[in-house]
Design an enzyme around this catalytic site. Sequence first.
Site, PDB file in Angstrom:
ATOM      1  N   ASP A 109      87.774  51.207  38.738  1.00 44.61           N
ATOM      2  CA  ASP A 109      87.023  50.825  40.353  1.00 44.61           C
ATOM      3  C   ASP A 109      88.265  50.992  41.329  1.00 44.61           C
ATOM      4  OD1 ASP A 109      85.663  49.518  38.526  1.00 44.61           O
ATOM      5  OD2 ASP A 109      86.242  47.581  39.098  1.00 44.61           O
TER       6      ASP A 109
ATOM      7  N   GLU B 130      79.548  41.895  39.335  1.00 45.26           N
ATOM      8  CA  GLU B 130      81.264  42.340  39.567  1.00 45.26           C
ATOM      9  C   GLU B 130      81.264  42.758  40.894  1.00 45.26           C
ATOM     10  OE1 GLU B 130      81.140  45.247  36.044  1.00 45.26           O
ATOM     11  OE2 GLU B 130      82.577  43.744  35.277  1.00 45.26           O
TER      12      GLU B 130
ATOM     13  N   TYR C 182      93.110  43.002  36.765  1.00 46.82           N
ATOM     14  CA  TYR C 182      91.834  43.429  37.108  1.00 46.82           C
ATOM     15  C   TYR C 182      91.486  43.602  38.714  1.00 46.82           C
ATOM     16  CZ  TYR C 182      89.847  43.353  32.450  1.00 46.82           C
ATOM     17  OH  TYR C 182      89.457  43.602  31.015  1.00 46.82           O
ATOM     18  N   SER C 183      90.227  44.091  38.953  1.00 48.44           N
ATOM     19  CA  SER C 183      89.867  44.510  40.516  1.00 48.44           C
ATOM     20  C   SER C 183      90.022  43.258  41.414  1.00 48.44           C
ATOM     21  CB  SER C 183      88.469  44.984  40.521  1.00 48.44           C
ATOM     22  OG  SER C 183      88.467  46.173  39.843  1.00 48.44           O
TER      23      SER C 183
ATOM     24  N   GLN D 134      92.133  50.675  39.383  1.00 48.75           N
ATOM     25  CA  GLN D 134      92.375  50.174  37.991  1.00 48.75           C
ATOM     26  C   GLN D 134      92.624  51.373  37.399  1.00 48.75           C
ATOM     27  OE1 GLN D 134      90.887  46.749  36.542  1.00 48.75           O
ATOM     28  NE2 GLN D 134      92.015  46.729  38.594  1.00 48.75           N
TER      29      GLN D 134
ATOM     30  N   ASP E  68      87.143  39.686  40.493  1.00 53.60           N
ATOM     31  CA  ASP E  68      86.967  40.780  41.252  1.00 53.60           C
ATOM     32  C   ASP E  68      87.152  40.004  42.837  1.00 53.60           C
ATOM     33  OD1 ASP E  68      86.823  42.282  39.020  1.00 53.60           O
ATOM     34  OD2 ASP E  68      84.587  42.503  39.532  1.00 53.60           O
TER      35      ASP E  68
HETATM   36  N1  DQQ Z   1      86.022  46.530  36.231  1.00 53.87           N
HETATM   37  C1  DQQ Z   1      87.239  45.731  36.327  1.00 53.87           C
HETATM   38  C2  DQQ Z   1      86.764  44.572  36.643  1.00 53.87           C
HETATM   39  C3  DQQ Z   1      85.489  44.717  37.053  1.00 53.87           C
HETATM   40  C4  DQQ Z   1      84.861  45.861  36.363  1.00 53.87           C
HETATM   41  C5  DQQ Z   1      88.047  46.013  35.097  1.00 53.87           C
HETATM   42  C6  DQQ Z   1      83.743  46.861  37.272  1.00 53.87           C
HETATM   43  O1  DQQ Z   1      87.467  43.661  37.300  1.00 53.87           O
HETATM   44  O2  DQQ Z   1      84.494  43.504  37.029  1.00 53.87           O
HETATM   45  O3  DQQ Z   1      88.572  47.304  34.952  1.00 53.87           O
HETATM   46  O4  DQQ Z   1      83.808  48.123  36.791  1.00 53.87           O
END
Ligand code: DQQ
Length: 471
Positions: free
Chosen positions: A27, A208, A86-87, A43, A152
């Site tokens: 992401d 997400e 994470y995102s 990410q 997120d």
């Molecule tokens: N990727 C992240 C999360 C998100 C997901 C983890 C969406 O935070 O929900 O790498 O691709």
Amino acid sequence: MRVPAKITNERYRLNYHVSTPSGWMNDPNGFSYYQGYYHIFYQYYPYSSKRGPMHWGHYRSQDLIHWEELPIALTPDSPEDDNGCYSGSAIEKDGRLYLIYTGNHYYDVNDHSRFCQTQNVAYSDDGIHFTKYSGNPVIALPPADNSQHFRDPKVWQHGDSYYIIVGSQNKAGLGRAITYKSTDLLHWKYLGPIAVSQGRDNEGYTWECPDLFSLNGQDVLLCSPQGIAAKGKKYLNLYQTGYFIGKMDYHQNQFAHGAFQELDHGHDFYAAQTMLTPDNRRIVIGWLDMWHADFPEQADGWCGALTLPRELTLKNNQLYMKPIKELKQLRQEKVIAEKLVTSSQQINVSDPQHLELFLTAETENWSGNEINLVLKNKQENLVTLTWNKGNNEVVLTRADKPAADSRRYGRLRPKPNLKIQVFIDTSSIEFFINDGELVFSERYYTSETPQILVNADQSVKVNIIGYTLAK
Ligand code: DQQ
């Protein structure tokens, strides 16, 4: 000391898209503008072309086109994020750039089904070096009626307050977007859900990467729901990225909205995030891949790219996505500029893999049925875009996918001409049709120089202009 993954073959590397320097990318995160630079984080797992504990990789740019690689901004090295930063998103406050992201912690690293997700802050005064806030996590627990899916955060300012919208799943197993409010970005008050999925199959079990913004007098909730069931020609990717158009009521914390619509109709688009430029354009960028793709570039020590930045507008009750105007800077040689009448025409260009192409087909009084734009190698049609005059349907076909997954679909409003703008970059192809009304984002993989063909079942006037694009 661990060493970053090594690129062993350049054959699929993109020239003018943001992509991982090596290792894994998914992401886009923290898309923002700070101290004269656009910033994009992502990410990132530096040590392998396969996904691992997420870091935040980082690039900055003065023009959204030429990107400078910066040091890793976030490393999963704290108790609350030891299994992944994470995102999340970014915002400037009082001259400081704040990142707000999800910390992921597995109770047992061998069991990824049970985890603790919290919201955390890091900040920087130079846009390069980031310090995690000592009071992390800033939101240590999801609300009582939430499942463990809580991630997120996307931050924005409204009036004197800051808000985040967080992707979540409630205890009933329904996706939703929940909001929090703050005055300092460090202390957050829970407000509640602004929108909830109307059934797992219909609108998903976890939302997400939510994002809420105003555009052309309306409000838009962008999100990436997991779990929407395929319905005919819709929702064919494993997970979707799409949006609801509506009105945000900040007093009631409610978002009254219409139906979910897919943002991009291609195979390779997910987890999109927006930002507002200093000149007030709403720009979106997405992951130019999708979970459960084959990821052939993993064999070469890397995986992942982001889409071109696209300007969003809202009209006719839908979002339009157009490549940002800054992309014109990349234009080099003008390769074609003639009117031609064709039933099957090869487009001869010196570098078909780094190309911007405009096709305008005069279709109003045309008696044919179908126009195809084909990217092919000697063996097969790698990617085919087909427009059908009868029903105004556009069908995208990928040769490398199993038959049941090879096609994606969209429907255009009636227009006198068909306009297709295409960007090709080594292993990606993005189609923008009728000024961004329909967009298809795709990856393709070939070791040969491909050819581009236009063909139709009856002669049609097609005006073609192309530019080779600089690195
Ligand atoms: N990727 C992240 C999360 C998100 C997901 C983890 C969406 O935070 O929900 O790498 O691709």
